[in-house]
Design an enzyme around this catalytic site. Structure first.
Site, PDB file in Angstrom:
ATOM      1  N   ASP A   1       0.907  -1.258   0.020  1.00 22.11           N
ATOM      2  CA  ASP A   1       0.078   0.006  -0.120  1.00 22.11           C
ATOM      3  C   ASP A   1       0.922   1.344   0.102  1.00 22.11           C
ATOM      4  O   ASP A   1       1.740   1.421   0.849  1.00 22.11           O
ATOM      5  CB  ASP A   1      -0.795   0.159   1.198  1.00 22.11           C
ATOM      6  CG  ASP A   1      -1.922   1.191   1.387  1.00 22.11           C
ATOM      7  OD1 ASP A   1      -2.634   1.025   0.462  1.00 22.11           O
ATOM      8  OD2 ASP A   1      -1.869   1.800   2.184  1.00 22.11           O
TER       9      ASP A   1
ATOM     10  N   GLU B   1      14.419 -15.302  -0.264  1.00 26.03           N
ATOM     11  CA  GLU B   1      14.922 -16.382   1.047  1.00 26.03           C
ATOM     12  C   GLU B   1      13.871 -17.490   0.977  1.00 26.03           C
ATOM     13  O   GLU B   1      14.212 -18.640   1.477  1.00 26.03           O
ATOM     14  CB  GLU B   1      15.085 -15.916   2.253  1.00 26.03           C
ATOM     15  CG  GLU B   1      16.281 -15.003   2.489  1.00 26.03           C
ATOM     16  CD  GLU B   1      16.323 -14.304   3.987  1.00 26.03           C
ATOM     17  OE1 GLU B   1      15.391 -14.828   4.871  1.00 26.03           O
ATOM     18  OE2 GLU B   1      16.818 -13.280   3.999  1.00 26.03           O
TER      19      GLU B   1
HETATM   20  C1  NOJ Z   1      -4.569   2.955  -0.975  1.00 26.37           C
HETATM   21  C2  NOJ Z   1      -5.781   2.117  -0.860  1.00 26.37           C
HETATM   22  O1  NOJ Z   1      -6.112   1.253  -1.890  1.00 26.37           O
HETATM   23  C3  NOJ Z   1      -6.861   3.015  -0.228  1.00 26.37           C
HETATM   24  O2  NOJ Z   1      -8.090   2.345  -0.139  1.00 26.37           O
HETATM   25  C4  NOJ Z   1      -6.440   3.642   1.117  1.00 26.37           C
HETATM   26  O3  NOJ Z   1      -7.303   4.382   1.316  1.00 26.37           O
HETATM   27  C5  NOJ Z   1      -5.052   4.389   0.860  1.00 26.37           C
HETATM   28  N1  NOJ Z   1      -4.151   3.602   0.233  1.00 26.37           N
HETATM   29  C6  NOJ Z   1      -4.408   4.848   2.221  1.00 26.37           C
HETATM   30  O4  NOJ Z   1      -4.077   3.450   2.956  1.00 26.37           O
END
Ligand code: NOJ
Length: 551
Positions: free
Chosen positions: A220, A269
């Site tokens: 993310d 790994e």
């Molecule tokens: C991207 C994620 O897909 C989204 O849903 C989220 O709100 C933001 N990152 C923050 O983590």
């Protein structure tokens, strides 16, 4: 003449082999958004046991892997992207043994499992952040986040002019007067990746899930971890939105790459080709490709493709740009049309006409699945689900909805729970007819359940099953580096993919009127998104349609 012809597959088509090398170069990966996929315990919220019970649907659909959005312990301020404990399952979603069970059952079906990791920020309920607040200014724990004094006479102004992606300032003041940085909601404080403890912690978190047997991570905000030195002002507002491409000092800084090199060493790994896919919004696909150099990550989402409209010239250009950029680093291109942050593509492409939207969505899907590389499918697109655009404000939960600017805050419409069966809500999402679902489903989704579509050759579900079966079986589809563009009338895309063991031509009529073209390839339709009657010499391509031809 029919919509779903699956003739002329080469006899030596590869069998279902989940252990094949570099599986990720052509994998079709299905995104499970856990809270909206399947509710095993009837509380109205999807969960891991619910998802596990539905894995056979995904096996039958023909995908290679699932990616699960976060199911970790979280106050759910941003639907789980605010993690309080990276090694625990939130009780709403189940338990750690439930996660283990999901992974084992998926593997038994030949499906791989990718999980989300959220390293840019945590929850304000994470132990480190709670201690940082308690221990006060100058404490060791504050060093793991971005705490700063404010500007102005009494420190009453934020330390710089950065805006939250969800709207408003990216800083919140705490009672002792300091401010902390949060690029997203105030409940999501950003980690300070200059601090070694943050690096150690995430390496340990990766190992925790790899030890449990997962096959990879979706990272993310992969482009956000490192901030420019000194946290410099930007000088203007309207800075960035989700999927934005602006160059800003808090995204896509060169320092992130060293982090991914160290993560890659960990992945390597482990046996069995564990992978990582970056959610990285960068100004160009070339910048995205930097995350995929040989010693970094395996894939990055292609948001430039997702945000391209239904336009032949623009699609061709983005396909070429993507392949060139990815080939330069020997990474697979990826293709995606929908996810939990954007309007579903059946609605996005509809121009206000739902039937047209579905037509284009199917055509766009067949185009995507014909391109070289790996493709992502968002839960429910295989049912042709539209965006739910009329959710009452009082049921909305997207944190951005409650803030005035920034990301549009309308992400709930693509997160409505899936309809599985039956004629009454929640349509098999939960165990009991008439039971709860965290967002209401439209009544007419009774026509869109898996049960209603199963076996109906005209349904979106059978269309997806057919497409994935042909893609899996045909040697010219899936992994690859190039497409060979063929001459075609304006508004039509036509390309060939060739291997020594067979070729495919893909024709896409992006226009709103039928177009006559010389019949491509051998004239045998492998699959089409709309009724097509190939003639001996010429064929009429229906408006908004894609055809795969044996060649
Ligand atoms: C991207 C994620 O897909 C989204 O849903 C989220 O709100 C933001 N990152 C923050 O983590």
């Amino acid at each position: 003449m029919t919509q779903h012809v699956t003739a002329a597959l080469p006899a030596d088509a590869p069998s279902d082999d989940s252990a094949r090398r570099e599986w990720w170069r052509d994998a079709v990966i299905y995104q499970i958004y856990p809270r909206s996929f399947a509710d095993g315990d009837g509380d109205g919220m999807g969960d891991l046991p619910g998802a596990t019970a539905r894995l056979p649907h995904l096996k039958r659909l023909g995908v290679d892997a699932v990616w699960l959005s976060p199911f970790y312990a979280s106050p759910q301020a941003d639907a789980g992207y605010d993690v309080a404990d990276y090694r625990a399952v939130d009780p709403v979603f189940g338990t750690l043994p439930d996660a283990d069970d999901l992974v084992r059952k998926a593997h038994a079906l030949g499906l791989r499992v990718i999980v989300d990791v959220v390293p840019n920020h945590c929850s304000d309920q994470h132990e480190w952040f709670k201690r940082a607040l308690r221990e006060g200014k100058g404490s060791a724990l504050r060093g793991r986040f971005h705490f700063r004094p404010g500007k102005g006479e009494d420190g009453e102004l934020p330390p710089n002019d950065w805006e939250s992606v969800f709207g408003g300032p990216a800083w919140t003041r705490v009672p002792d007067g300091e401010w902390y940085l949060h690029l997203f909601a105030p409940e999501q404080p950003d980690f300070n990746w200059e601090h070694p403890a943050v690096h150690d912690e995430f390496r340990s978190i990766l190992r925790f899930w790899l030890d449990l047997g997962i096959d990879g991570f979706r990272i993310d905000v992969a482009h956000g971890l490192v901030k420019a030195a000194g946290l410099p002002d930007i000088g203007h507002g309207e800075q960035v939105k989700l999927l934005g491409k602006q160059a800003v000092p808090y995204f896509d800084q060169d320092g992130v790459h060293e982090i991914y090199r160290s993560w890659r060493r960990i992945l390597d790994e482990y046996p069995g080709e564990r992978i990582a896919v970056a959610e990285a919004w960068t100004p160009t696909v070339e910048r995205s490709a930097r995350y995929l150099r040989g010693d970094e990550l395996h894939q990055a989402f292609n948001f430039e493709y997702l945000t391209t409209g239904w336009d032949a010239a623009e699609l061709r250009a983005v396909i070429d740009r993507s392949l060139d950029a990815m080939n330069a680093v020997r990474a697979p291109a990826t293709w995606v049309l929908s996810n939990h942050d954007v309007v579903r593509h059946s609605t996005r492409l509809a121009d206000g006409d739902a039937a047209r939207g579905l037509r284009r969505a199917k055509a766009a899907t067949l185009l995507m699945l014909a391109l070289p590389g790996s493709a992502y499918i968002y839960q429910g697109e295989e049912l042709g689900l539209p965006e739910v655009t009329d959710l009452p404000d009082e049921v909305r939960q997207d944190p951005a909805f409650f803030r005035s600017t920034g990301q549009d805050g309308r992400r709930d419409g693509c997160r409505v729970p899936l309809p599985w069966s039956g004629r009454r809500a929640p349509f098999g999402f939960g165990p009991a007819e008439g039971g709860p679902s965290w967002l209401p489903q439209p009544a007419d989704w009774q026509e869109l359940t898996v049960e209603a579509q199963d076996g109906d050759p005209t349904s979106a579900l059978e269309f997806y099953r057919g497409a994935l079966a042909v893609r899996r079986a045909h040697p010219a589809l899936g992994a690859g580096r190039d497409v060979e563009w063929l001459d075609s009338p304006k508004g039509v895309l036509s390309f060939r993919r060739t291997t020594p063991r067979g070729s495919v031509v893909c024709t896409v009529n992006i226009g709103s009127a039928p177009v006559t073209i010389p019949t491509p390839g051998t004239g045998t339709v492998l699959l089409s998104s709309a009724e097509t009657a190939p003639g001996a010499d010429t064929t009429i391509l229906p408006a908004d349609s894609t055809v795969w031809w044996a060649a």
